[in-house]
Design an enzyme around this catalytic site. Structure first.
Site, PDB file in Angstrom:
ATOM      1  N   ASP A 146       0.893  -1.158   0.000  1.00  0.00           N
ATOM      2  CA  ASP A 146       0.000   0.000   0.000  1.00  0.00           C
ATOM      3  C   ASP A 146       0.931   1.206   0.000  1.00  0.00           C
ATOM      4  O   ASP A 146       1.311   1.711   1.041  1.00  0.00           O
ATOM      5  CB  ASP A 146      -0.894  -0.037   1.232  1.00  0.00           C
ATOM      6  CG  ASP A 146      -1.891   1.110   1.279  1.00  0.00           C
ATOM      7  OD1 ASP A 146      -1.864   1.952   0.359  1.00  0.00           O
ATOM      8  OD2 ASP A 146      -2.666   1.167   2.239  1.00  0.00           O
ATOM      9  N   CYS A 203      -3.756   5.267  -3.659  1.00  0.00           N
ATOM     10  CA  CYS A 203      -5.003   6.041  -3.679  1.00  0.00           C
ATOM     11  C   CYS A 203      -4.824   7.262  -4.582  1.00  0.00           C
ATOM     12  O   CYS A 203      -5.317   8.345  -4.290  1.00  0.00           O
ATOM     13  CB  CYS A 203      -5.426   6.452  -2.267  1.00  0.00           C
ATOM     14  SG  CYS A 203      -4.259   7.530  -1.429  1.00  0.00           S
TER      15      CYS A 203
END
Length: 190
Positions: A80, A133
């Protein structure tokens, strides 16, 4: 060690959540201090009775040097990655003025170093999921294309960009790519 659901034959799973060391001049907002996050995760795992979870506060880009015995040990790795957050502009409109092209390039370099640091930990036939993101192509497809170009043993299984507000459920923009490590066929392709 914790077996991930859907990974019944897996011996181990590594979850790596943006622990790359910050660079001078590059500010990545975080909700908690990193050590507080580790403590929180340890307490949550204990509360749930998950005694096979082990946490380590370290720079993921240097994990191979820190833990050489982990080389080729993990069947699944989730990265991530720290990113610009441009997929969250609806909630953080200031990002479009706060980020410069130079900062994007610094993030791309950080992401590439992070991937290079964890890749040696991946077992043959192991899978690495890279997620951000952001919807910035340099941080997503560009970062993965560069990794694939210098690592012939990797195969891209799939990739997808979710655009903000896409579909019936409004939300942020995200990107994910699934890569598989194939040391035998990858080397033969050279």
């Amino acid at each position: 060690m914790l077996r991930a659901s859907g990974a019944a034959k897996s011996k181990s799973t590594a979850l790596i959540d943006a622990p790359a060391a910050p660079r001078p001049g590059l500010h990545i907002d975080t909700k908690w201090k990193f050590r507080d996050m580790i403590t929180f995760r340890d307490a949550t795992a204990a509360r749930l009775g998950l005694d096979g979870i082990h946490t380590l506060a370290a720079d993921a880009a240097a994990l191979t040097a820190l833990r050489p015995e982990w080389a080729g040990r993990f069947d699944r790795i989730l990265v991530d990655a720290p990113c610009s957050g441009l997929g969250t502009l609806a909630r953080h409109a200031d990002a479009r003025w706060r980020l410069s092209p130079d900062q994007i390039e610094e993030l791309v370099e950080l992401q590439q170093n992070l991937l290079a640091g964890v890749l040696p930990l991946l077992a043959p036939a192991g899978r690495l999921v890279y997620a951000t993101c952001t919807v910035h192509p340099r941080e997503n497809g560009g970062t993965i294309a560069a990794l694939l170009a210098r690592t012939p043993q990797l195969r891209q299984r799939c990739q997808r960009t979710w655009w903000p507000g896409e579909g019936e459920q409004p939300g942020d923009g995200f990107y994910a790519a699934v890569l598989e490590f194939d040391p035998i066929n990858g080397l033969a392709a050279d």
